[in-house]
Design a protein around this motif. Sequence first.
Motif, PDB file in Angstrom:
ATOM      1  N   ARG A   1       3.297  -5.678  -7.225  1.00  9.46           N
ATOM      2  CA  ARG A   1       2.652  -5.656  -5.787  1.00  9.46           C
ATOM      3  C   ARG A   1       3.407  -5.358  -4.861  1.00  9.46           C
ATOM      4  NH1 ARG A   1      -1.759  -9.991  -3.533  1.00  9.46           N
ATOM      5  NH2 ARG A   1      -2.308  -8.911  -1.631  1.00  9.46           N
ATOM      6  N   TYR A   2       3.373  -4.188  -4.006  1.00 11.98           N
ATOM      7  CA  TYR A   2       4.076  -3.982  -2.871  1.00 11.98           C
ATOM      8  C   TYR A   2       3.121  -4.798  -1.655  1.00 11.98           C
ATOM      9  CZ  TYR A   2       6.900   0.040  -4.490  1.00 11.98           C
ATOM     10  OH  TYR A   2       7.674   0.791  -4.954  1.00 11.98           O
ATOM     11  N   SER A   3       4.117  -4.900  -0.817  1.00 11.49           N
ATOM     12  CA  SER A   3       3.429  -5.558   0.735  1.00 11.49           C
ATOM     13  C   SER A   3       2.515  -4.615   1.376  1.00 11.49           C
ATOM     14  CB  SER A   3       4.407  -6.323   1.446  1.00 11.49           C
ATOM     15  OG  SER A   3       5.394  -6.990   0.848  1.00 11.49           O
ATOM     16  N   GLU A   4       1.774  -5.119   1.943  1.00 18.95           N
ATOM     17  CA  GLU A   4       1.066  -4.180   2.947  1.00 18.95           C
ATOM     18  C   GLU A   4       1.857  -3.427   3.758  1.00 18.95           C
ATOM     19  OE1 GLU A   4      -2.055  -5.883   5.629  1.00 18.95           O
ATOM     20  OE2 GLU A   4      -2.558  -7.607   4.028  1.00 18.95           O
ATOM     21  N   GLU A   5       1.355  -1.997   3.992  1.00 19.25           N
ATOM     22  CA  GLU A   5       2.460  -1.073   4.614  1.00 19.25           C
ATOM     23  C   GLU A   5       1.699  -0.309   5.923  1.00 19.25           C
ATOM     24  OE1 GLU A   5       4.928   2.894   3.564  1.00 19.25           O
ATOM     25  OE2 GLU A   5       3.649   2.161   1.963  1.00 19.25           O
ATOM     26  N   PHE A   6       2.538  -0.031   6.976  1.00 19.19           N
ATOM     27  CA  PHE A   6       1.816   0.464   8.086  1.00 19.19           C
ATOM     28  C   PHE A   6       2.972   1.693   8.206  1.00 19.19           C
ATOM     29  CE2 PHE A   6       1.178   0.512  12.920  1.00 19.19           C
ATOM     30  CZ  PHE A   6       0.107   1.340  12.667  1.00 19.19           C
TER      31      PHE A   6
ATOM     32  N   TYR B   1       9.902   9.195  11.792  1.00 17.29           N
ATOM     33  CA  TYR B   1       8.818   8.751  10.884  1.00 17.29           C
ATOM     34  C   TYR B   1       9.270   6.999  10.659  1.00 17.29           C
ATOM     35  CZ  TYR B   1       8.530  13.594   9.587  1.00 17.29           C
ATOM     36  OH  TYR B   1       8.422  14.971   9.748  1.00 17.29           O
ATOM     37  N   ASP B   2       8.327   6.314  10.713  1.00 14.76           N
ATOM     38  CA  ASP B   2       8.758   4.951  10.558  1.00 14.76           C
ATOM     39  C   ASP B   2       7.596   4.162   9.524  1.00 14.76           C
ATOM     40  OD1 ASP B   2      10.099   2.369  11.366  1.00 14.76           O
ATOM     41  OD2 ASP B   2       8.242   1.804  11.909  1.00 14.76           O
ATOM     42  N   SER B   3       8.105   3.470   8.703  1.00 20.60           N
ATOM     43  CA  SER B   3       7.259   2.654   7.869  1.00 20.60           C
ATOM     44  C   SER B   3       7.554   1.299   7.649  1.00 20.60           C
ATOM     45  CB  SER B   3       7.423   3.358   6.380  1.00 20.60           C
ATOM     46  OG  SER B   3       6.159   2.749   5.504  1.00 20.60           O
ATOM     47  N   GLN B   4       6.744   0.346   7.826  1.00 21.14           N
ATOM     48  CA  GLN B   4       7.078  -1.125   7.608  1.00 21.14           C
ATOM     49  C   GLN B   4       6.162  -1.725   6.783  1.00 21.14           C
ATOM     50  OE1 GLN B   4       9.752  -2.694   9.440  1.00 21.14           O
ATOM     51  NE2 GLN B   4      10.167  -0.770  10.165  1.00 21.14           N
ATOM     52  N   GLY B   5       6.990  -2.513   5.721  1.00 18.97           N
ATOM     53  CA  GLY B   5       5.966  -3.670   4.785  1.00 18.97           C
ATOM     54  C   GLY B   5       5.887  -4.844   5.872  1.00 18.97           C
ATOM     55  N   LYS B   6       4.916  -5.611   5.258  1.00 19.90           N
ATOM     56  CA  LYS B   6       4.494  -6.684   5.598  1.00 19.90           C
ATOM     57  C   LYS B   6       5.531  -7.777   5.516  1.00 19.90           C
ATOM     58  CE  LYS B   6       0.867 -10.498   5.359  1.00 19.90           C
ATOM     59  NZ  LYS B   6      -0.235 -10.747   4.836  1.00 19.90           N
ATOM     60  N   ASP B   7       6.021  -8.790   6.308  1.00 17.16           N
ATOM     61  CA  ASP B   7       6.974  -9.794   6.192  1.00 17.16           C
ATOM     62  C   ASP B   7       8.355  -8.904   6.428  1.00 17.16           C
ATOM     63  OD1 ASP B   7       5.146 -11.961   6.251  1.00 17.16           O
ATOM     64  OD2 ASP B   7       4.937 -11.424   3.990  1.00 17.16           O
ATOM     65  N   ASN B   8       8.420  -7.600   6.452  1.00 18.04           N
ATOM     66  CA  ASN B   8       9.795  -7.068   6.617  1.00 18.04           C
ATOM     67  C   ASN B   8      10.202  -6.840   5.261  1.00 18.04           C
ATOM     68  OD1 ASN B   8      11.780  -5.515   8.082  1.00 18.04           O
ATOM     69  ND2 ASN B   8      12.951  -7.302   8.263  1.00 18.04           N
ATOM     70  N   SER B   9       9.449  -6.610   4.268  1.00 16.40           N
ATOM     71  CA  SER B   9      10.094  -6.544   3.008  1.00 16.40           C
ATOM     72  C   SER B   9      10.720  -5.322   2.664  1.00 16.40           C
ATOM     73  CB  SER B   9       8.594  -6.882   1.846  1.00 16.40           C
ATOM     74  OG  SER B   9       7.730  -6.302   2.141  1.00 16.40           O
TER      75      SER B   9
ATOM     76  N   LYS C   1      13.979  -4.927   0.236  1.00 18.17           N
ATOM     77  CA  LYS C   1      14.658  -6.201  -0.295  1.00 18.17           C
ATOM     78  C   LYS C   1      14.445  -6.602  -1.857  1.00 18.17           C
ATOM     79  CE  LYS C   1      14.471  -8.448   4.138  1.00 18.17           C
ATOM     80  NZ  LYS C   1      13.717  -9.784   5.234  1.00 18.17           N
ATOM     81  N   LEU C   2      13.357  -5.485  -2.392  1.00 22.95           N
ATOM     82  CA  LEU C   2      12.785  -5.557  -3.916  1.00 22.95           C
ATOM     83  C   LEU C   2      13.131  -4.313  -4.524  1.00 22.95           C
ATOM     84  CD1 LEU C   2       9.772  -7.920  -3.580  1.00 22.95           C
ATOM     85  CD2 LEU C   2      12.405  -8.499  -3.962  1.00 22.95           C
TER      86      LEU C   2
ATOM     87  N   ASP D   1       1.434 -12.676  -3.432  1.00 21.90           N
ATOM     88  CA  ASP D   1       1.173 -12.185  -2.228  1.00 21.90           C
ATOM     89  C   ASP D   1       2.338 -12.123  -1.369  1.00 21.90           C
ATOM     90  OD1 ASP D   1      -0.413 -11.421  -0.011  1.00 21.90           O
ATOM     91  OD2 ASP D   1      -0.569 -13.249   0.746  1.00 21.90           O
ATOM     92  N   TYR D   2       3.245 -13.070  -1.335  1.00 28.40           N
ATOM     93  CA  TYR D   2       4.359 -13.033  -0.410  1.00 28.40           C
ATOM     94  C   TYR D   2       5.590 -12.609  -1.189  1.00 28.40           C
ATOM     95  CZ  TYR D   2       8.189 -14.602   2.326  1.00 28.40           C
ATOM     96  OH  TYR D   2       9.561 -14.439   3.071  1.00 28.40           O
ATOM     97  N   TYR D   3       6.269 -11.383  -0.707  1.00 32.48           N
ATOM     98  CA  TYR D   3       7.253 -10.631  -1.451  1.00 32.48           C
ATOM     99  C   TYR D   3       8.252 -11.686  -1.985  1.00 32.48           C
ATOM    100  CZ  TYR D   3      10.917 -10.807   2.011  1.00 32.48           C
ATOM    101  OH  TYR D   3      12.125 -11.288   2.848  1.00 32.48           O
ATOM    102  N   GLY D   4       8.859 -12.783  -1.333  1.00 29.06           N
ATOM    103  CA  GLY D   4       9.703 -13.547  -1.730  1.00 29.06           C
ATOM    104  C   GLY D   4       9.353 -14.527  -3.230  1.00 29.06           C
TER     105      GLY D   4
END
Length: 886
Positions: A646-651, A672-680, A712-713, A778-781
């Motif tokens: 599972r990848y975190s939600e991405e924007f 170009y900028d992409s961010q995963g939820k919780d800064n994963s 981070k993963l 759900d949470y990347y950690g």
Amino acid sequence: MQFNLPEIWKTIHSKRDVLLLLFLFQISFGQQAPKVERKIYTTKALGTQAPPVIDGLLTDAGWDIVDWTGDFIENLPDENTAPLEQTKFKVVYDTEFIYFGFRCYDRDPKGIVKRLSRRDGFEGDWIEINISSHNDKLTAFSFAGSVAGVKSDGFISDNGKTWEGNWNPIWYLKTNVDEEGWTAEIKIPLSQLKFSDASEQFWGLESTRRYFRTEERSVWQRIPLDAPGWVSEFGELHGLNGLSPKRQIEIQPFVLSKLETYPPVAGNPYKDGNDFKINGGLDAKIGITNDLTLNMTINPDFGQVEADPAAIALDGFQIFYEERRPFFVENKNIFDYIFADNQDNLFYSRRIGGNPHGIPNVSDQAFVETPTNSTILGAAKFSGKTKSGWSIGALESVTKNEFARILENGEERKELVEPYTNYLVGRVQKDFNNRNSYIGGIFTATNRNVDENNLNFIHKSAYTSGIDFMHNWKNRKYYFKGNVVMSQVNGSEEAIIITQRSMTHLFQRADADYVSVDPMRTSLTGTGGKFEIGKASVGSWRYNTSLMWKSPELELNDIGFLRQADEIKQSAFLSYQTLKPFGQFRKITTQLEQFTNFDFGGNYNKMQYTLGASSVLKNNWEAAVSLIYKPVNYSNSVLQGGPRFRYSEEFFKSVSITSDSRKKLKFNTAVYDSQGKDNSFSYTEFGLGVIYQPINAFTLSLNPSFSVNKNKLQYITESNFNGDPRYITGNLNQNTLSASIRLDYNINPNLTIQYYGQPFISKGKYNQFNRVTNPLADYYGDRVSLFNENQISFDEAHNRYQIDEDSNGEADYTIHNPNFSATQFQSNLVMRWEYIPGSELYLVWSQAIKSNSISDENLFNELNSQLLGSKPANIFLIKMTYRFML
């Protein structure tokens, strides 16, 4: 193999009710295309009249036998209005050539922009002719000439959606500037066109003029911006009587001398510092009929082709590179079979003559010389389109056995690294229903002479086939198209195991109960396809919806390109474009796209929404913005054989700005900028492009980019602990700096000097190593367990990490140090002289510098030190061709 299609469809359906209702409403009540009167120009044969001398002056008596046609209408930016300056032209012909004479009026002749460029540059003021000599509403030949005398040409297919710019026919152009504006004369050999043997013919015809100062396009035949295509809307050229199709015969031999210099390796007889060879070959083009052409190449050489851009793939997938070799580019549209995503293609010509598969297994003391590419002994291509609407293509190519030379323990031997291979592609397509529909098919075959035990790991044979179709209705307002493909690969048990475990398939995934590695299989058979329906013209709205699938067993990578199998994808697309300038805008386009992705196990892997908008301002500046949201984001491949992850939600966000392309100094920039939820994870890239043309003959362009990739993963490797797999990830910080540099000096339209250079460096560092424990959390950690300081230590002598997972004081397994640094500089300096039409002389200097040393310097300092501290490899090449036309 299993999947719950009803559940998948239920999920898809619930997301699309609004779009489907809109689609049904538009079909029932949508507006009809306004009828545009089709222009007709009637030409005449020169007969006994002397043909025009091509000098750009329009003073020959031959032009007087026909009338002018004009009344050009503006196409961009304000469609269907009067252009600032009018244009008119004449057409005459004889038994060998067709001639065009243009008068481009201009009240300020001194303001006409005469910019030089290399062929196909499209700089400054120019005029263009499109000739659909089959009048098939789909294909056309394009000839454009700038006021500076630069020629541009190409082949148009798919009703204007596809353009082949590498088609370089022989034709003649001269221009002249006078007190009324400028004039042009064009002479095109009939042998360069394809047409029927009918006694009376009607060709599709269009002409476009670029008025550079206001970036205005005007056309002879009005084509509304919401038209269903380009070629289908052409006017017509009449008066063509008694033409005899020309069976084109062109033979182009070449001779080449090549010197390579590189840093010598002490004691290595294969790396003494330089290699020299003289080579020769032959390209031929023979018109079997006027519609169908046989292209042949014997011992081809592609030495002057520009180097591929540098790239690093951390995800394990192959990188797609564009084809640049002229033999494979010509008539590429006939052979293309893109069946699913943009790069999934049953024919990927870069496979032919690619890198050898085999790698000799030798000791560290051995010296090895391995060919960088497989040698193409010869290739032949039979292709064209008949007057009855048949598009036909057949390609055959043979590559020879390739051997590595090995010097080991004082004895030299050879080892086969690539077997004799035969590649075959057959393609056919038939237009019908007044050219509004077509149906086609394709077949490819790859056969290898795999007799050596050391090459049993590659396929002995591979076959693919496909059927495609398209239907347009309501004057091409709506369309429905689709395709179905099938593949089969055959080989030893070892070869099929490797295929099952490859990144494209990953049958070894522990959590995939619908696929598994079968060690007894000697073949794989798979299917794929796509169906799409939508609205293509009339008004400002466009939309489509599609369903695509690629079965887990689908395999195309012997002569095609397939990134990943095992996919079912639904998509929906809606866009709106303005048709008239308003306020400060020339044009605005917005689009909304949605897609969902499943695998054949019924897993719901991805949901993505894309919102984009682009605009062109009245000052000719452009801006675009894109927003992508991925609320559902799973991957079957990120652990490269491990379980679904599972990848975190991405924007994702992007913004780009482009300045006025008419200026001597122009630029473009993008972020170009992409961010995963919780800064994963995150990815940020800055790009800049600057083009400066201080004089009409010289252009400098610079395109630097800088990116930062943090994850981070980030997957590193797979290991084993007491018989259980361990999937190791870490915190990656990767910085990449690259730039492309181009210098173009055009002495005249036929003599150019071009330089291309690309410095590139990418550095990645890892820390906070961990192992995957709950890949779907759900949470990347919570997806991983971080190694503490008692579980991990670095073995500097062997450049690896030791993992003591159970903390008993003994290493349970090791992982290599994943830190990396890749630095390279590639450049080409090419002088090209077309000393007579179709015959060329090339002088080429190519240089490459590569280094993989890792240091603690910052990115800019390391790029400088690595390049200055490494010795380059050089290639000096002289190539001469001469084209005989028989």
